[in-house]
Enzyme design. Structure first.
Site, PDB file in Angstrom:
ATOM      1  N   HIS A 205       0.784  -1.238   0.000  1.00 30.32           N
ATOM      2  CA  HIS A 205       0.000   0.000   0.000  1.00 30.32           C
ATOM      3  C   HIS A 205       0.816   1.288   0.000  1.00 30.32           C
ATOM      4  O   HIS A 205       0.256   2.379  -0.004  1.00 30.32           O
ATOM      5  CB  HIS A 205      -0.968   0.031   1.187  1.00 30.32           C
ATOM      6  CG  HIS A 205      -0.283   0.168   2.529  1.00 30.32           C
ATOM      7  ND1 HIS A 205       0.183  -0.901   3.240  1.00 30.32           N
ATOM      8  CD2 HIS A 205       0.016   1.251   3.279  1.00 30.32           C
ATOM      9  CE1 HIS A 205       0.726  -0.492   4.369  1.00 30.32           C
ATOM     10  NE2 HIS A 205       0.655   0.819   4.417  1.00 30.32           N
TER      11      HIS A 205
HETATM   12  C1  UD1 Z   1      -2.340   5.327   5.799  1.00 34.19           C
HETATM   13  C2  UD1 Z   1      -1.070   5.898   6.417  1.00 34.19           C
HETATM   14  C3  UD1 Z   1       0.060   4.893   6.284  1.00 34.19           C
HETATM   15  C4  UD1 Z   1      -0.338   3.548   6.857  1.00 34.19           C
HETATM   16  C5  UD1 Z   1      -1.642   3.086   6.223  1.00 34.19           C
HETATM   17  C6  UD1 Z   1      -2.086   1.829   6.913  1.00 34.19           C
HETATM   18  C7  UD1 Z   1      -0.712   8.327   6.280  1.00 34.19           C
HETATM   19  C8  UD1 Z   1       0.024   9.401   5.591  1.00 34.19           C
HETATM   20  N1  UD1 Z   1      -0.646   7.114   5.729  1.00 34.19           N
HETATM   21  O1  UD1 Z   1      -2.112   5.155   4.411  1.00 34.19           O
HETATM   22  O2  UD1 Z   1       1.187   5.360   6.989  1.00 34.19           O
HETATM   23  O3  UD1 Z   1       0.674   2.629   6.599  1.00 34.19           O
HETATM   24  O4  UD1 Z   1      -2.653   4.094   6.410  1.00 34.19           O
HETATM   25  O5  UD1 Z   1      -3.048   1.125   6.210  1.00 34.19           O
HETATM   26  O6  UD1 Z   1      -1.343   8.579   7.276  1.00 34.19           O
HETATM   27  N2  UD1 Z   1      -9.618   4.172   1.870  1.00 34.19           N
HETATM   28  C9  UD1 Z   1     -10.786   3.448   1.838  1.00 34.19           C
HETATM   29  N3  UD1 Z   1     -11.324   3.047   3.036  1.00 34.19           N
HETATM   30  C10 UD1 Z   1     -10.762   3.331   4.231  1.00 34.19           C
HETATM   31  C11 UD1 Z   1      -9.580   4.068   4.255  1.00 34.19           C
HETATM   32  C12 UD1 Z   1      -9.008   4.482   3.064  1.00 34.19           C
HETATM   33  O7  UD1 Z   1     -11.325   3.181   0.773  1.00 34.19           O
HETATM   34  O8  UD1 Z   1     -11.326   2.923   5.278  1.00 34.19           O
HETATM   35  C13 UD1 Z   1      -9.007   4.581   0.585  1.00 34.19           C
HETATM   36  C14 UD1 Z   1      -9.381   5.996   0.175  1.00 34.19           C
HETATM   37  O9  UD1 Z   1      -9.538   6.021  -1.219  1.00 34.19           O
HETATM   38  C15 UD1 Z   1      -8.152   6.792   0.552  1.00 34.19           C
HETATM   39  C16 UD1 Z   1      -7.026   5.789   0.357  1.00 34.19           C
HETATM   40  O10 UD1 Z   1      -7.590   4.540   0.713  1.00 34.19           O
HETATM   41  O11 UD1 Z   1      -7.973   7.934  -0.229  1.00 34.19           O
HETATM   42  C17 UD1 Z   1      -5.811   6.070   1.216  1.00 34.19           C
HETATM   43  O12 UD1 Z   1      -6.151   6.231   2.605  1.00 34.19           O
HETATM   44  P1  UD1 Z   1      -5.230   7.142   3.559  1.00 34.19           P
HETATM   45  O13 UD1 Z   1      -5.635   6.964   4.969  1.00 34.19           O
HETATM   46  O14 UD1 Z   1      -5.140   8.527   3.035  1.00 34.19           O
HETATM   47  O15 UD1 Z   1      -3.799   6.532   3.329  1.00 34.19           O
HETATM   48  P2  UD1 Z   1      -3.306   5.022   3.413  1.00 34.19           P
HETATM   49  O16 UD1 Z   1      -2.694   4.672   2.098  1.00 34.19           O
HETATM   50  O17 UD1 Z   1      -4.387   4.162   3.952  1.00 34.19           O
HETATM   51  N1  UDP Z   2      -3.549  -6.306   9.004  1.00 35.38           N
HETATM   52  C1  UDP Z   2      -4.829  -6.834   9.196  1.00 35.38           C
HETATM   53  N2  UDP Z   2      -5.568  -7.198   8.098  1.00 35.38           N
HETATM   54  C2  UDP Z   2      -5.092  -7.056   6.827  1.00 35.38           C
HETATM   55  C3  UDP Z   2      -3.790  -6.500   6.642  1.00 35.38           C
HETATM   56  C4  UDP Z   2      -3.057  -6.120   7.757  1.00 35.38           C
HETATM   57  O1  UDP Z   2      -5.277  -6.987  10.342  1.00 35.38           O
HETATM   58  O2  UDP Z   2      -5.817  -7.396   5.879  1.00 35.38           O
HETATM   59  C5  UDP Z   2      -2.774  -5.869  10.193  1.00 35.38           C
HETATM   60  C6  UDP Z   2      -1.341  -6.354  10.313  1.00 35.38           C
HETATM   61  O3  UDP Z   2      -1.254  -7.618  10.930  1.00 35.38           O
HETATM   62  C7  UDP Z   2      -0.737  -5.274  11.198  1.00 35.38           C
HETATM   63  C8  UDP Z   2      -1.431  -4.012  10.706  1.00 35.38           C
HETATM   64  O4  UDP Z   2      -2.629  -4.460  10.088  1.00 35.38           O
HETATM   65  O5  UDP Z   2      -1.091  -5.487  12.567  1.00 35.38           O
HETATM   66  C9  UDP Z   2      -0.544  -3.286   9.741  1.00 35.38           C
HETATM   67  O6  UDP Z   2      -1.236  -2.287   9.126  1.00 35.38           O
HETATM   68  P1  UDP Z   2      -0.780  -1.638   7.733  1.00 35.38           P
HETATM   69  O7  UDP Z   2       0.110  -2.579   7.000  1.00 35.38           O
HETATM   70  O8  UDP Z   2      -2.018  -1.166   7.082  1.00 35.38           O
HETATM   71  O9  UDP Z   2      -0.007  -0.347   8.210  1.00 35.38           O
HETATM   72  P2  UDP Z   2       1.545  -0.046   8.484  1.00 35.38           P
HETATM   73  O10 UDP Z   2       1.989  -0.985   9.534  1.00 35.38           O
HETATM   74  O11 UDP Z   2       2.257  -0.195   7.192  1.00 35.38           O
HETATM   75  O12 UDP Z   2       1.553   1.376   8.930  1.00 35.38           O
END
Ligand code: UD1
Ligand code: UDP
Length: 364
Positions: A205
């Site tokens: 992601h």
């Molecule tokens: C965010 C965090 C990242 C973290 C990740 C975990 C920041 C800058 N980034 O990235 O550090 O590793 O979360 O997963 O804070 N969306 C949905 N449903 C949701 C949430 C998001 O559809 O419930 C989609 C939306 O289109 C959104 C995109 O995902 O624009 C990105 O979501 P966003 O929270 O901005 O960033 P992440 O890539 O999730």
């Molecule tokens: N995770 C989860 N379901 C999923 C993918 C990840 O529960 O489908 C959990 C994973 O085990 C870890 C956390 O989500 O505990 C990590 O989140 P993510 O990779 O979104 O964020 P990051 O750690 O990169 O910030």
């Protein structure tokens, strides 16, 4: 003492859950749980509240998605109102997402002390939004709570006074130990028709991998070759799902017959999938730690990591988005040469207790 505990995005929930639990025995510490709403789908948020026994948030800011500026600003505006109304004595933030920085900044401007859980970790790559969030949050925090000595050393090099730093361990690992057995009881393997160790588990992601078409293609090129050797289960993040569609890559992905794409799953099912995976392919921050503790080989599709212990002591290997390297390292693991390792002493399941002890000592 009222402690506003902030959570907003998926990885925050595993980190905040044990802290809320550890606060319970302290009658003079009250938590005010604030959900910013950065993540909002049930599978990205609600499921973790249910499974990890996190109480309903006291306040839901409901900000949703947006550009960095929009999302950060919306959280700040909403959280400022909350902070003014509820007057917390401390704002506790975890991790490195936009919710972390936004709420820390609001607190600092209102002269409310800030505690940062997971302070000091650094990738030294300021093109990562998380690195910007980490550096800035640490700079305005009053209590810095790194997961290991790496964090402490970085903070000291940045000029942060030693008396504000308390190395406490890793709260994400507290959650892993607490729920490991429960996770092993889920039926996800049967539901997906998988046998233990017969598949690789994948997540992806990071903007650097999925927002840039050629980088995403370089990774898919590798995946196409690896799935010829082993089934890949890909729990797809909404950001990645949407980019595969907008870049016109859906057919290419659908043609990979041994690549199994599933929606994000809850923590129990996902932990079970990790435990039973032959290896993990990811660019997640937290999963580098989890696989190291579980002893599962992990190939991290990034150039850098803010968690070097997982490489030096653990099972992690950096493979960037380099097609050849991803395939080469996967084959090494499939040939029985996966990394084994250990993990830092304080990743012992008791980090949250140490955090609450420190805060109690400092505040009360
Ligand atoms: C965010 C965090 C990242 C973290 C990740 C975990 C920041 C800058 N980034 O990235 O550090 O590793 O979360 O997963 O804070 N969306 C949905 N449903 C949701 C949430 C998001 O559809 O419930 C989609 C939306 O289109 C959104 C995109 O995902 O624009 C990105 O979501 P966003 O929270 O901005 O960033 P992440 O890539 O999730
Ligand atoms: N995770 C989860 N379901 C999923 C993918 C990840 O529960 O489908 C959990 C994973 O085990 C870890 C956390 O989500 O505990 C990590 O989140 P993510 O990779 O979104 O964020 P990051 O750690 O990169 O910030």
């Amino acid at each position: 003492m009222k402690i506003a505990c902030i959570a907003g995005a998926r990885p925050n929930f595993m980190k905040i859950a044990p802290i809320l639990e550890a606060m319970k025995p302290y009658p003079n510490l009250d938590s005010l749980l604030v959900h910013t709403g950065q993540h909002y789908d049930y599978q990205m948020s609600g499921v973790f509240f249910k499974e990890l026994e996190i109480p309903e948030p006291d306040i839901h800011l409901g900000v949703g998605s947006g550009s960095h500026a929009v999302q950060t600003a919306k959280i700040m505006m909403a959280f400022e109102e909350t902070a003014l109304e509820h007057q917390p004595d401390l704002v506790l933030v975890v991790g490195d997402v936009n919710s972390t920085l936004a709420c820390a900044l609001v607190a600092a401007k209102l002269h409310i002390p800030v505690a940062h859980v997971e302070a000091g970790i650094r990738s030294f790559d300021m093109t990562m939004p998380e690195e910007v969030n980490r550096v800035l949050t640490d700079d305005i925090s009053d209590y810095l709570l790194p997961p290991s000595n790496f964090g402490r050393e970085n903070l000291i090099k940045e000029g942060i006074s030693e008396d504000k730093i308390f190395v406490v361990g890793d709260t994400m690992i507290d959650t892993l130990f607490k729920f490991r057995e429960r996770a092993e009881q889920t039926s996800i393997l049967t539901e997906l028709g998988l046998k233990a160790k017969s598949y690789a588990l994948m997540t992806l992601h990071r903007p650097a991998n999925v927002d840039i078409k050629e980088n995403l293609i370089a990774i898919l090129d590798a995946i196409e070759r690896i799935q010829e050797q082993i089934q890949i289960v890909f729990a797809i993040h909404p950001r990645t799902k949407s980019h595969i569609q907008t870049f016109g890559l859906s057919n290419r992905v659908a043609a990979m017959s041994n690549l199994r794409i599933i929606d994000p799953v809850g923590y129990f099912a996902f932990l079970n999938l990790m435990i039973n995976a032959h290896f993990v392919l990811t660019d997640s921050g937290g999963m580098q730690e989890e696989t190291t503790v579980l002893g599962i080989p992990c190939l991290t599709m990034r150039d850098t990591t803010e968690r070097p212990e997982t490489i030096e002591e653990g099972t992690n290997t950096l493979v960037a988005n380099d097609t050849e390297l991803i395939v080469e390292e996967s084959l090494k693991i499939l040939n029985g040469n996966g990394k084994r390792g250990t993990y830092p002493e304080l990743w012992d399941g008791h980090a949250a207790e140490r955090i609450v002890e420190v805060l109690h000592q400092q505040l009360v």
